[in-house]
Design a protein around this motif. Structure first.
Motif, PDB file in Angstrom:
ATOM      1  N   PHE A  46     -11.670  28.866  46.564  1.00 60.35           N
ATOM      2  CA  PHE A  46     -10.299  28.939  47.319  1.00 60.35           C
ATOM      3  C   PHE A  46     -10.437  29.944  48.578  1.00 60.35           C
ATOM      4  CE2 PHE A  46      -5.935  29.465  47.571  1.00 60.35           C
ATOM      5  CZ  PHE A  46      -5.574  30.535  47.883  1.00 60.35           C
ATOM      6  N   VAL A  47      -9.771  29.291  49.582  1.00 61.35           N
ATOM      7  CA  VAL A  47      -9.477  30.186  50.886  1.00 61.35           C
ATOM      8  C   VAL A  47      -8.137  30.524  50.979  1.00 61.35           C
ATOM      9  CG1 VAL A  47     -10.080  30.163  53.471  1.00 61.35           C
ATOM     10  CG2 VAL A  47     -11.239  28.982  51.882  1.00 61.35           C
ATOM     11  N   ALA A  48      -7.143  29.755  51.175  1.00 61.66           N
ATOM     12  CA  ALA A  48      -5.730  30.271  51.372  1.00 61.66           C
ATOM     13  C   ALA A  48      -4.888  29.063  50.808  1.00 61.66           C
ATOM     14  CB  ALA A  48      -5.765  30.596  53.014  1.00 61.66           C
ATOM     15  N   ALA A  49      -3.636  29.379  50.868  1.00 67.21           N
ATOM     16  CA  ALA A  49      -2.691  28.575  50.139  1.00 67.21           C
ATOM     17  C   ALA A  49      -1.299  28.868  50.749  1.00 67.21           C
ATOM     18  CB  ALA A  49      -2.603  28.612  48.949  1.00 67.21           C
ATOM     19  N   ILE A  50      -0.451  27.901  51.032  1.00 62.79           N
ATOM     20  CA  ILE A  50       0.950  27.936  51.390  1.00 62.79           C
ATOM     21  C   ILE A  50       1.842  27.359  50.677  1.00 62.79           C
ATOM     22  CG2 ILE A  50       0.790  26.483  53.124  1.00 62.79           C
ATOM     23  CD1 ILE A  50       2.825  28.204  54.779  1.00 62.79           C
ATOM     24  N   SER A  51       2.776  27.782  49.821  1.00 60.66           N
ATOM     25  CA  SER A  51       3.682  27.228  48.985  1.00 60.66           C
ATOM     26  C   SER A  51       4.649  26.438  49.613  1.00 60.66           C
ATOM     27  CB  SER A  51       4.104  28.361  47.968  1.00 60.66           C
ATOM     28  OG  SER A  51       5.196  29.053  48.537  1.00 60.66           O
ATOM     29  N   ARG A  52       5.538  25.717  48.901  1.00 56.06           N
ATOM     30  CA  ARG A  52       6.640  24.946  49.556  1.00 56.06           C
ATOM     31  C   ARG A  52       7.559  25.854  50.141  1.00 56.06           C
ATOM     32  NH1 ARG A  52       6.675  21.510  44.386  1.00 56.06           N
ATOM     33  NH2 ARG A  52       7.930  23.082  43.421  1.00 56.06           N
ATOM     34  N   SER A  53       7.734  26.838  49.460  1.00 55.72           N
ATOM     35  CA  SER A  53       8.897  28.138  49.956  1.00 55.72           C
ATOM     36  C   SER A  53       8.189  28.897  51.031  1.00 55.72           C
ATOM     37  CB  SER A  53       9.314  28.912  48.913  1.00 55.72           C
ATOM     38  OG  SER A  53       8.344  29.839  48.221  1.00 55.72           O
ATOM     39  N   GLY A  54       7.011  28.785  51.458  1.00 53.93           N
ATOM     40  CA  GLY A  54       6.208  29.374  52.430  1.00 53.93           C
ATOM     41  C   GLY A  54       5.506  30.717  52.025  1.00 53.93           C
ATOM     42  N   GLY A  55       5.334  30.905  50.825  1.00 52.11           N
ATOM     43  CA  GLY A  55       4.745  32.068  50.302  1.00 52.11           C
ATOM     44  C   GLY A  55       3.125  31.935  50.398  1.00 52.11           C
ATOM     45  N   ILE A  56       2.432  32.963  50.997  1.00 55.42           N
ATOM     46  CA  ILE A  56       1.101  32.486  51.385  1.00 55.42           C
ATOM     47  C   ILE A  56       0.076  33.407  50.760  1.00 55.42           C
ATOM     48  CG2 ILE A  56      -0.438  33.136  53.425  1.00 55.42           C
ATOM     49  CD1 ILE A  56       1.709  32.289  55.241  1.00 55.42           C
ATOM     50  N   VAL A  57      -0.841  33.257  50.350  1.00 55.31           N
ATOM     51  CA  VAL A  57      -2.207  33.920  49.525  1.00 55.31           C
ATOM     52  C   VAL A  57      -3.395  33.677  50.215  1.00 55.31           C
ATOM     53  CG1 VAL A  57      -2.115  32.425  47.560  1.00 55.31           C
ATOM     54  CG2 VAL A  57      -2.933  34.668  47.416  1.00 55.31           C
ATOM     55  N   TYR A  58      -4.242  34.569  50.181  1.00 58.47           N
ATOM     56  CA  TYR A  58      -5.802  34.559  50.912  1.00 58.47           C
ATOM     57  C   TYR A  58      -6.415  34.848  49.868  1.00 58.47           C
ATOM     58  CZ  TYR A  58      -3.243  34.247  55.528  1.00 58.47           C
ATOM     59  OH  TYR A  58      -2.331  33.758  56.440  1.00 58.47           O
ATOM     60  N   ALA A  59      -7.686  34.386  50.029  1.00 57.02           N
ATOM     61  CA  ALA A  59      -8.963  34.927  49.270  1.00 57.02           C
ATOM     62  C   ALA A  59      -9.568  36.410  49.838  1.00 57.02           C
ATOM     63  CB  ALA A  59     -10.182  34.103  49.104  1.00 57.02           C
ATOM     64  N   ASP A  60      -9.672  37.186  49.271  1.00 57.57           N
ATOM     65  CA  ASP A  60     -10.097  38.418  49.694  1.00 57.57           C
ATOM     66  C   ASP A  60     -11.221  38.390  50.665  1.00 57.57           C
ATOM     67  OD1 ASP A  60      -9.966  40.317  46.452  1.00 57.57           O
ATOM     68  OD2 ASP A  60      -8.520  39.933  47.964  1.00 57.57           O
ATOM     69  N   SER A  61     -12.200  37.381  50.828  1.00 58.38           N
ATOM     70  CA  SER A  61     -13.106  37.226  51.559  1.00 58.38           C
ATOM     71  C   SER A  61     -12.864  36.833  53.209  1.00 58.38           C
ATOM     72  CB  SER A  61     -14.152  36.360  51.289  1.00 58.38           C
ATOM     73  OG  SER A  61     -13.567  34.941  50.962  1.00 58.38           O
ATOM     74  N   VAL A  62     -11.497  36.334  53.239  1.00 67.39           N
ATOM     75  CA  VAL A  62     -10.859  36.093  54.703  1.00 67.39           C
ATOM     76  C   VAL A  62      -9.615  36.747  55.135  1.00 67.39           C
ATOM     77  CG1 VAL A  62     -12.087  33.732  53.790  1.00 67.39           C
ATOM     78  CG2 VAL A  62      -9.597  34.124  53.591  1.00 67.39           C
ATOM     79  N   LYS A  63      -9.175  37.738  54.015  1.00 70.14           N
ATOM     80  CA  LYS A  63      -7.895  38.375  54.416  1.00 70.14           C
ATOM     81  C   LYS A  63      -8.254  39.119  55.634  1.00 70.14           C
ATOM     82  CE  LYS A  63      -6.166  39.474  50.588  1.00 70.14           C
ATOM     83  NZ  LYS A  63      -5.805  39.982  49.404  1.00 70.14           N
ATOM     84  N   GLY A  64      -7.100  39.041  56.531  1.00 74.58           N
ATOM     85  CA  GLY A  64      -7.204  39.748  57.719  1.00 74.58           C
ATOM     86  C   GLY A  64      -7.839  38.961  59.037  1.00 74.58           C
ATOM     87  N   ARG A  65      -8.592  37.643  58.425  1.00 73.27           N
ATOM     88  CA  ARG A  65      -9.401  37.113  59.440  1.00 73.27           C
ATOM     89  C   ARG A  65      -8.973  35.838  59.588  1.00 73.27           C
ATOM     90  NH1 ARG A  65     -14.590  35.940  58.926  1.00 73.27           N
ATOM     91  NH2 ARG A  65     -14.390  35.876  56.572  1.00 73.27           N
ATOM     92  N   PHE A  66      -8.400  35.211  58.576  1.00 70.28           N
ATOM     93  CA  PHE A  66      -7.909  33.975  58.737  1.00 70.28           C
ATOM     94  C   PHE A  66      -6.458  34.000  58.405  1.00 70.28           C
ATOM     95  CE2 PHE A  66     -11.933  31.527  56.904  1.00 70.28           C
ATOM     96  CZ  PHE A  66     -12.655  32.293  57.554  1.00 70.28           C
ATOM     97  N   THR A  67      -5.645  32.867  58.895  1.00 66.44           N
ATOM     98  CA  THR A  67      -4.340  32.799  58.979  1.00 66.44           C
ATOM     99  C   THR A  67      -3.904  31.227  58.618  1.00 66.44           C
ATOM    100  OG1 THR A  67      -4.038  34.526  60.527  1.00 66.44           O
ATOM    101  CG2 THR A  67      -2.175  33.018  59.814  1.00 66.44           C
ATOM    102  N   ILE A  68      -3.188  31.053  57.543  1.00 67.26           N
ATOM    103  CA  ILE A  68      -2.770  29.731  57.075  1.00 67.26           C
ATOM    104  C   ILE A  68      -1.045  29.546  57.737  1.00 67.26           C
ATOM    105  CG2 ILE A  68      -1.866  30.362  54.883  1.00 67.26           C
ATOM    106  CD1 ILE A  68      -2.718  27.535  53.921  1.00 67.26           C
TER     107      ILE A  68
END
Length: 118
Positions: A46-68
């Protein structure tokens, strides 16, 4: 059936940036969407996800570098990848699910190769 088409992969030097796009055949505000990746010889992660409502979560390995992000008008989800590292080299997959996308999403794109050279 949900269809997902990725684009934007390629070759970049370490420290560089790439943006992946995932065009969906359904309204992106109606479905949970995410990105996964699989490096050679490793399991898909897993890398990143965005929910229907717009909630976002990232894997620790990409947090701060990747944006969904999501453009609902275009039914497209993006993954902006900055400060890329050689260990980010992988095939990146877009995924979608109406229930939960972080574990076992039902719908997958064909994958986009991202190669980061050192």
């Amino acid at each position: 059936q949900v269809q997902l088409v990725e684009s934007g992969g390629g070759l970049v030097q370490a420290g560089g940036s790439l943006r992946l796009s995932c065009a969906a055949s359904v309204y992106t505000y109606s479905i949970h969407m995410g990105w996964f990746r699989q490096a050679p010889g490793k399991e898909r992660e897993f890398v990143a996800a965005i929910s229907r409502s717009g909630g976002i979560v990232y894997a620790d390995s990409v947090k701060g570098r990747f944006t969904i992000s999501r453009d609902s008008a275009k039914n497209t989800v993006y993954l902006q990848m900055n400060s890329l590292k050689p260990e980010d080299t992988a095939v990146y997959y877009c995924a979608a699910d109406y229930v939960e996308v972080r574990t076992t999403p039902q719908h997958w794109g064909q994958g986009a190769q991202v190669t980061v050279s050192s």
